[in-house]
Design an enzyme around this catalytic site. Structure first.
Site, PDB file in Angstrom:
ATOM      1  N   GLY A  43       0.921  -1.108  -0.074  1.00 41.76           N
ATOM      2  CA  GLY A  43       0.248   0.064   0.019  1.00 41.76           C
ATOM      3  C   GLY A  43       0.993   1.295   0.064  1.00 41.76           C
ATOM      4  O   GLY A  43       0.806   2.109  -1.028  1.00 41.76           O
ATOM      5  N   ALA A  44       1.858   1.326   0.881  1.00 41.02           N
ATOM      6  CA  ALA A  44       2.742   2.618   0.926  1.00 41.02           C
ATOM      7  C   ALA A  44       3.611   2.627  -0.208  1.00 41.02           C
ATOM      8  O   ALA A  44       3.684   3.747  -0.697  1.00 41.02           O
ATOM      9  CB  ALA A  44       3.478   2.369   2.521  1.00 41.02           C
ATOM     10  N   GLU A 141      -2.858  -6.951   1.377  1.00 37.59           N
ATOM     11  CA  GLU A 141      -2.191  -6.956   2.560  1.00 37.59           C
ATOM     12  C   GLU A 141      -2.894  -6.566   3.664  1.00 37.59           C
ATOM     13  O   GLU A 141      -2.260  -6.296   4.849  1.00 37.59           O
ATOM     14  CB  GLU A 141      -0.668  -6.507   2.409  1.00 37.59           C
ATOM     15  CG  GLU A 141       0.380  -7.176   1.597  1.00 37.59           C
ATOM     16  CD  GLU A 141       1.683  -6.803   1.485  1.00 37.59           C
ATOM     17  OE1 GLU A 141       2.415  -7.479   1.365  1.00 37.59           O
ATOM     18  OE2 GLU A 141       1.738  -5.523   1.962  1.00 37.59           O
ATOM     19  N   THR A 213       0.786  -8.068 -15.512  1.00 41.09           N
ATOM     20  CA  THR A 213       2.384  -7.422 -15.501  1.00 41.09           C
ATOM     21  C   THR A 213       3.180  -8.858 -15.470  1.00 41.09           C
ATOM     22  O   THR A 213       3.134  -9.752 -14.874  1.00 41.09           O
ATOM     23  CB  THR A 213       2.648  -6.958 -14.339  1.00 41.09           C
ATOM     24  OG1 THR A 213       2.353  -7.576 -13.132  1.00 41.09           O
ATOM     25  CG2 THR A 213       2.266  -5.491 -14.293  1.00 41.09           C
ATOM     26  N   GLY A 215       6.820  -8.836 -15.868  1.00 37.64           N
ATOM     27  CA  GLY A 215       8.233  -8.847 -15.718  1.00 37.64           C
ATOM     28  C   GLY A 215       8.737  -8.111 -16.834  1.00 37.64           C
ATOM     29  O   GLY A 215       8.380  -7.347 -17.684  1.00 37.64           O
ATOM     30  N   GLY A 218       6.914  -7.987 -20.245  1.00 31.78           N
ATOM     31  CA  GLY A 218       6.191  -7.008 -20.668  1.00 31.78           C
ATOM     32  C   GLY A 218       5.066  -7.048 -20.034  1.00 31.78           C
ATOM     33  O   GLY A 218       4.381  -7.574 -19.044  1.00 31.78           O
ATOM     34  N   ASP A 238      17.372  -3.998  -8.264  1.00 32.68           N
ATOM     35  CA  ASP A 238      16.517  -4.643  -7.118  1.00 32.68           C
ATOM     36  C   ASP A 238      15.061  -4.649  -7.802  1.00 32.68           C
ATOM     37  O   ASP A 238      14.356  -3.840  -7.914  1.00 32.68           O
ATOM     38  CB  ASP A 238      16.329  -4.070  -6.014  1.00 32.68           C
ATOM     39  CG  ASP A 238      15.903  -4.753  -4.896  1.00 32.68           C
ATOM     40  OD1 ASP A 238      15.370  -5.777  -5.155  1.00 32.68           O
ATOM     41  OD2 ASP A 238      15.785  -3.973  -3.720  1.00 32.68           O
ATOM     42  N   GLY A 243       6.091  -4.205  -9.063  1.00 34.35           N
ATOM     43  CA  GLY A 243       4.628  -4.125  -9.103  1.00 34.35           C
ATOM     44  C   GLY A 243       4.026  -2.980  -8.994  1.00 34.35           C
ATOM     45  O   GLY A 243       3.199  -2.438  -9.276  1.00 34.35           O
ATOM     46  N   ASP A 244       4.521  -2.595  -7.423  1.00 33.61           N
ATOM     47  CA  ASP A 244       3.755  -1.440  -6.720  1.00 33.61           C
ATOM     48  C   ASP A 244       4.157  -0.223  -7.755  1.00 33.61           C
ATOM     49  O   ASP A 244       3.326   0.828  -7.636  1.00 33.61           O
ATOM     50  CB  ASP A 244       4.518  -1.393  -5.413  1.00 33.61           C
ATOM     51  CG  ASP A 244       4.197  -2.627  -4.725  1.00 33.61           C
ATOM     52  OD1 ASP A 244       2.989  -3.102  -4.714  1.00 33.61           O
ATOM     53  OD2 ASP A 244       4.889  -2.855  -3.816  1.00 33.61           O
TER      54      ASP A 244
END
Ligand code: RIB
Length: 301
Positions: A43-44, A141, A213, A215, A218, A238, A243-244
């Site tokens: 979320g954050a 989450e 998604t 990775g 594409g 990293d 995704g976020d």
């Protein structure tokens, strides 16, 4: 840029990140390389991604009354996220994620802690915040009933909903029917579709909402049939939070009135830049950085 409001209801975690050459097998001890304590939580992370791009972003969530909680709220505020609806709770500690990075990939265990205090009642108490949003951005989450409550309220007030179904779990059809965009990765999409019995028509409708998604392979989305957008090639440091970053970028772009294709392309650039630095939020770009990156790649949106 239009002044549009994105509300994120979701997790706020401290990420405890270990990098190692080799992940130990059960019962084994290995010597790792580095350890970092950095802000995270799906979320954050998504809120920070949207805020760095310049969106008016509000976070609804819970942290514990501990040092991690205080640091995370301060950090969100410094990133330009409105934290007036982030509640400190007394009887749980702040959520944490234990992350192991090895060979460019990661493994994550989340201890939700205070995130599970984001109850349906708490969500309902923010109906006015949801009602005045342009986009509601959700993940999995926090308790599923709270996600259901948020979607119910968004649908009541005709607010667009983006649901990132991560970490994946079986989801009720009624919930999925009210969501405008679903952003699973390939693995989550497979489980989502396999865990529910669909009529052909329901399946078709669901497929149209999915932005998958994949990775480095594409993005797949559906508009007059299946469409694909290749990923941008970058030097990966990293992948945590890629995704976020995609979701924050996608929410921003949709809120600005972009087409589905433009939003996927834009979000893909945001995600590509995010993986070039360490940490879930470390590489999340500003709008200027995305524009410079797209100019460099000769992509015009
Ligand atoms: O998506 C990455 C995030 O998942 C991490 O920041 C971690 O906190 C977990 O929630």
């Amino acid at each position: 840029m239009k002044n549009r409001k994105i509300t994120v209801i979701g997790s706020i975690n401290m990420d405890l990140v270990t990098s190692t050459d080799r992940v130990p097998t059960l019962g084994e001890t290995v010597m790792g390389e580095t350890f970092h304590t950095i802000p995270g939580g799906k979320g954050a992370n998504q809120a920070v991604a949207a805020a760095r791009l310049g969106a008016e972003t509000t976070m609804i969530g819970c942290v514990g009354q501990d040092l991690f909680g205080q640091d995370l709220v301060k950090h969100l505020e410094n990133q330009g996220v409105n934290v007036s609806n982030v509640k400190p709770v007394t009887d749980s500690s702040t959520g944490i994620a234990s992350i192991t990075i090895a060979n460019g990939d990661n493994q994550i265990i989340v201890i939700p802690g205070a995130n599970y205090h984001v109850t349906p009642a708490l969500v309902a108490s923010f109906e006015d915040v949801i009602a005045t949003s342009d986009i509601l951005l959700l993940q999995l989450e926090i308790p599923l009933e709270s996600v259901e409550k948020a979607v119910e309220l968004a649908s009541k007030h005709q607010v667009k909903v983006i649901l990132n179904p991560a970490p994946i779990q079986p989801l009720p059809k009624e919930l999925l029917a009210k969501v405008d965009y679903l952003t699973p990765n390939e693995y989550e999409q497979q489980l989502l579709f396999d865990s529910i019995e669909w009529t052909e028509q329901e399946r078709q409708e669901m497929v149209k909402k999915c932005i998958i998604t994949r990775g480095s392979k594409g993005i797949t989305f559906f508009q007059d049939g299946e469409r694909e957008i290749p990923s941008f090639k970058v030097d990966v440091v990293d992948t945590t939070g890629a995704g976020d970053s995609f979701n924050g970028g996608f929410a921003y772009s949709i809120s600005q009135g972009a087409s589905l294709e433009q939003a996927c392309q834009f979000a893909s650039a945001v995600a590509a830049l995010s993986v070039t630095k360490f940490g879930a939020q470390g590489g999340m770009p500003t709008m200027e950085e995305v524009q410079a990156f797209l100019r460099e790649r000769n992509e015009i949106l």
